[in-house]
Design an enzyme around this catalytic site. Structure first.
Site, PDB file in Angstrom:
ATOM      1  N   ASN A 206      62.928  72.335-133.670  1.00 16.11           N
ATOM      2  CA  ASN A 206      62.470  73.335-134.643  1.00 16.11           C
ATOM      3  C   ASN A 206      63.650  73.716-135.532  1.00 16.11           C
ATOM      4  O   ASN A 206      64.789  73.330-135.256  1.00 16.11           O
ATOM      5  CB  ASN A 206      61.869  74.548-133.912  1.00 16.11           C
ATOM      6  CG  ASN A 206      62.892  75.216-133.019  1.00 16.11           C
ATOM      7  OD1 ASN A 206      63.910  75.703-133.487  1.00 16.11           O
ATOM      8  ND2 ASN A 206      62.651  75.204-131.704  1.00 16.11           N
ATOM      9  N   ASP A 275      58.173  75.058-126.710  1.00 13.82           N
ATOM     10  CA  ASP A 275      57.140  75.376-125.716  1.00 13.82           C
ATOM     11  C   ASP A 275      56.675  74.133-124.964  1.00 13.82           C
ATOM     12  O   ASP A 275      56.149  74.229-123.863  1.00 13.82           O
ATOM     13  CB  ASP A 275      55.922  76.010-126.407  1.00 13.82           C
ATOM     14  CG  ASP A 275      56.276  77.387-126.945  1.00 13.82           C
ATOM     15  OD1 ASP A 275      57.103  78.069-126.308  1.00 13.82           O
ATOM     16  OD2 ASP A 275      55.746  77.773-128.002  1.00 13.82           O
ATOM     17  N   LYS A 285      64.824  52.909-127.331  1.00 13.57           N
ATOM     18  CA  LYS A 285      64.199  53.257-128.612  1.00 13.57           C
ATOM     19  C   LYS A 285      62.840  52.563-128.702  1.00 13.57           C
ATOM     20  O   LYS A 285      62.767  51.329-128.610  1.00 13.57           O
ATOM     21  CB  LYS A 285      65.104  52.801-129.757  1.00 13.57           C
ATOM     22  CG  LYS A 285      64.550  53.129-131.116  1.00 13.57           C
ATOM     23  CD  LYS A 285      65.469  52.638-132.223  1.00 13.57           C
ATOM     24  CE  LYS A 285      64.760  52.784-133.559  1.00 13.57           C
ATOM     25  NZ  LYS A 285      65.412  52.036-134.613  1.00 13.57           N
ATOM     26  N   PHE A 319      63.387  88.173-128.724  1.00 17.93           N
ATOM     27  CA  PHE A 319      63.047  88.159-130.148  1.00 17.93           C
ATOM     28  C   PHE A 319      61.603  87.693-130.294  1.00 17.93           C
ATOM     29  O   PHE A 319      61.119  86.914-129.475  1.00 17.93           O
ATOM     30  CB  PHE A 319      63.966  87.202-130.916  1.00 17.93           C
ATOM     31  CG  PHE A 319      65.368  87.726-131.061  1.00 17.93           C
ATOM     32  CD1 PHE A 319      65.793  88.291-132.253  1.00 17.93           C
ATOM     33  CD2 PHE A 319      66.252  87.689-129.985  1.00 17.93           C
ATOM     34  CE1 PHE A 319      67.076  88.791-132.384  1.00 17.93           C
ATOM     35  CE2 PHE A 319      67.541  88.193-130.100  1.00 17.93           C
ATOM     36  CZ  PHE A 319      67.951  88.743-131.307  1.00 17.93           C
ATOM     37  N   LYS A 333      54.545  91.207-125.935  1.00 16.24           N
ATOM     38  CA  LYS A 333      55.520  90.232-125.434  1.00 16.24           C
ATOM     39  C   LYS A 333      56.572  90.940-124.577  1.00 16.24           C
ATOM     40  O   LYS A 333      56.993  90.435-123.531  1.00 16.24           O
ATOM     41  CB  LYS A 333      56.185  89.508-126.622  1.00 16.24           C
ATOM     42  CG  LYS A 333      57.191  88.455-126.208  1.00 16.24           C
ATOM     43  CD  LYS A 333      57.622  87.571-127.376  1.00 16.24           C
ATOM     44  CE  LYS A 333      58.727  86.602-126.930  1.00 16.24           C
ATOM     45  NZ  LYS A 333      59.277  85.791-127.991  1.00 16.24           N
ATOM     46  N   LYS A 337      57.202  89.826-120.680  1.00 13.14           N
ATOM     47  CA  LYS A 337      58.475  89.179-120.300  1.00 13.14           C
ATOM     48  C   LYS A 337      59.425  90.160-119.623  1.00 13.14           C
ATOM     49  O   LYS A 337      60.596  89.825-119.398  1.00 13.14           O
ATOM     50  CB  LYS A 337      59.159  88.579-121.529  1.00 13.14           C
ATOM     51  CG  LYS A 337      58.231  87.879-122.493  1.00 13.14           C
ATOM     52  CD  LYS A 337      58.209  86.392-122.329  1.00 13.14           C
ATOM     53  CE  LYS A 337      57.088  85.817-123.172  1.00 13.14           C
ATOM     54  NZ  LYS A 337      56.981  84.425-123.235  1.00 13.14           N
TER      55      LYS A 337
END
Ligand SMILES: Cc1cc2nc3c(=O)[nH]c(=O)nc-3n(C[C@H](O)[C@H](O)[C@H](O)COP(=O)(O)O)c2cc1C
Length: 394
Positions: A206, A275, A285, A319, A333, A337
């Protein structure tokens, strides 16, 4: 650095020109900078550059007395909150290690009771010589600080010996000058993305740069904390005074957390952990072909939730990247958590979220109190987060 007096010692190496940038950074941060140059340094950069940019006379000769400045070495040494020697030649390091004081700078270093930070710069052969290495070890054992040198282009080719970049020296200096409100507190911070391997050359990731976590690590280290930064792949340079563990995947990060979280007092989870991961990554490869390729993804462990199960008295900060109902979603959240504080980012706005220099954040505590912050640089936000964490610690 505001209102601090810093003596910037400049010695005779090619990197002396970079001391000009360092001086400007310190001036911008509000420091009173007094430059002391060696005679050899003046062969590389003119004294007038430092005089004009520092707004102070420049000290050079031991027996000079520039107008308007008590240049006596003892007075200078007493006045300084910090002495930085950048670049530091093999010669000045050798003199400081062996008690030689034959010019103004070496006298000031010897007379000072304050922190001294050396930024060595020299040819690789000189740097790797037994004499220089022994002198550096001697100085470190006496509490002198060193930053760098790095590896890269040198005036005489490639290798180790390149002076650390001015921005990094500045950061180290700011750390040495700041007030140690988290002195010795063990802090674990995660940062950056994770990379989940598909085959030998491909991965899922990401756009996280690691900037928020690195800023928090830097700020915590500045406040005296013993920081362990567990970082996914990032181009950012290592923060000064921080133990850094580099990882690739979510599972690597989990292992590093298992090894480092016990015993820590603060956990700041700023990493963007993937995730999912490919269920069967290949070591080779995968050959390109016209056929479609199915990659099965399996969920990664939820590192933040797992850490929350065994948190004891540790403060946990997470965050949340949100597009709507910021407070409600972030609070949910926070509960799931087992966090003490959550920093929710509005990722709809262009100046907030992944890859941006700034964030528009809301800090929410476990009692539901929320603080809406204006858009600000991630470095500034890191300071506010740590201020709030310090309050929670008390
Ligand atoms: C062109 C040139 C470049 C030099 N660069 C370095 C250097 O990068 N690092 C170093 O330790 N000495 C370097 N030297 C040698 C120092 O200038 C020399 O050891 C001098 O005595 C250092 O004096 P100082 O420590 O009082 O400034 C260089 C010399 C020359 C002529």
């Amino acid at each position: 650095m505001k209102d601090k007096t810093v003596i910037l010692g400049v010695t005779g190496g090619i990197a002396a020109y970079k001391a000009v940038d360092l001086l400007r950074m310190m001036k911008r941060a509000g420091a009173n900078v007094k430059v002391v140059m060696t005679e050899a340094a003046a062969r590389f950069v003119g004294e007038i550059t430092f005089r004009v940019l520092s707004g102070n006379p420049v000290g050079m000769g031991l027996f000079d007395s520039p107008e308007g400045w008590d240049v006596n070495h003892v007075a200078l040494a007493q006045e300084a909150d910090l002495i930085i020697v950048a670049p530091a030649t093999a010669n000045v390091i050798g003199k400081a290690a062996n008690g030689l004081a034959d010019d103004l700078l070496s006298c000031v270093i010897m007379a000072s009771r304050r922190s001294v930070l050396f930024a060595p710069a020299m040819n690789s052969g000189m740097y790797e010589s037994d004499a220089v290495q022994a002198n550096i070890e001697t100085l470190k054992s006496r509490g002198f600080h060193f930053i760098g040198p790095g590896t890269g282009d040198l005036a005489c080719g490639q290798g180790v010996g390149r002076m650390e970049e001015p921005g990094i020296i500045f950061e180290a200096a700011a750390g040495l000058l700041s007030c140690k409100t988290l002195d010795g507190v063990p802090v674990v911070i995660t940062a950056g993305p994770t990379r989940e391997k598909i085959d030998a050359v491909r991965f899922i990731s990401n756009p996280s740069t690691g900037r928020m976590g690195y800023a928090a690590a830097r700020e915590a280290a500045r406040r005296g904390a013993c920081v362990t930064l567990i970082s996914g792949p990032s181009d950012l340079s290592d923060p000064f005074g921080v133990k850094i563990i580099r990882v690739q995947s979510a599972l690597d990060m989990q292992k590093a957390l298992d090894e480092n979280l016990p015993g820590s007092k603060i956990f700041i989870s700023a990493a963007a952990v993937s995730d999912f991961r490919p269920s069967e990554p290949e070591d080779y490869k995968i050959k390109k072909s016209d056929a479609s390729l199915n990659v099965e993804l399996v969920p990664n462990p939820d590192l933040l939730a797992l850490a929350g199960k065994n948190k004891g008295g540790r403060i946990h900060v997470g965050f949340a990247a949100e597009t709507e109902d910021m407070k409600e979603n972030a609070l949910k959240k926070l509960g799931e958590k087992n966090l003490d504080m959550i920093v929710a980012n509005d990722i709809r706005s262009e100046d907030s979220g992944f890859g941006t220099e700034t964030d528009r954040a809301m800090i929410i505590l476990s009692d539901g109190t929320a603080e809406d912050l204006p858009v600000m640089k991630k470095e500034e936000l890191a300071g506010i987060i740590l201020d709030r964490v310090e309050k929670l610690l008390k």
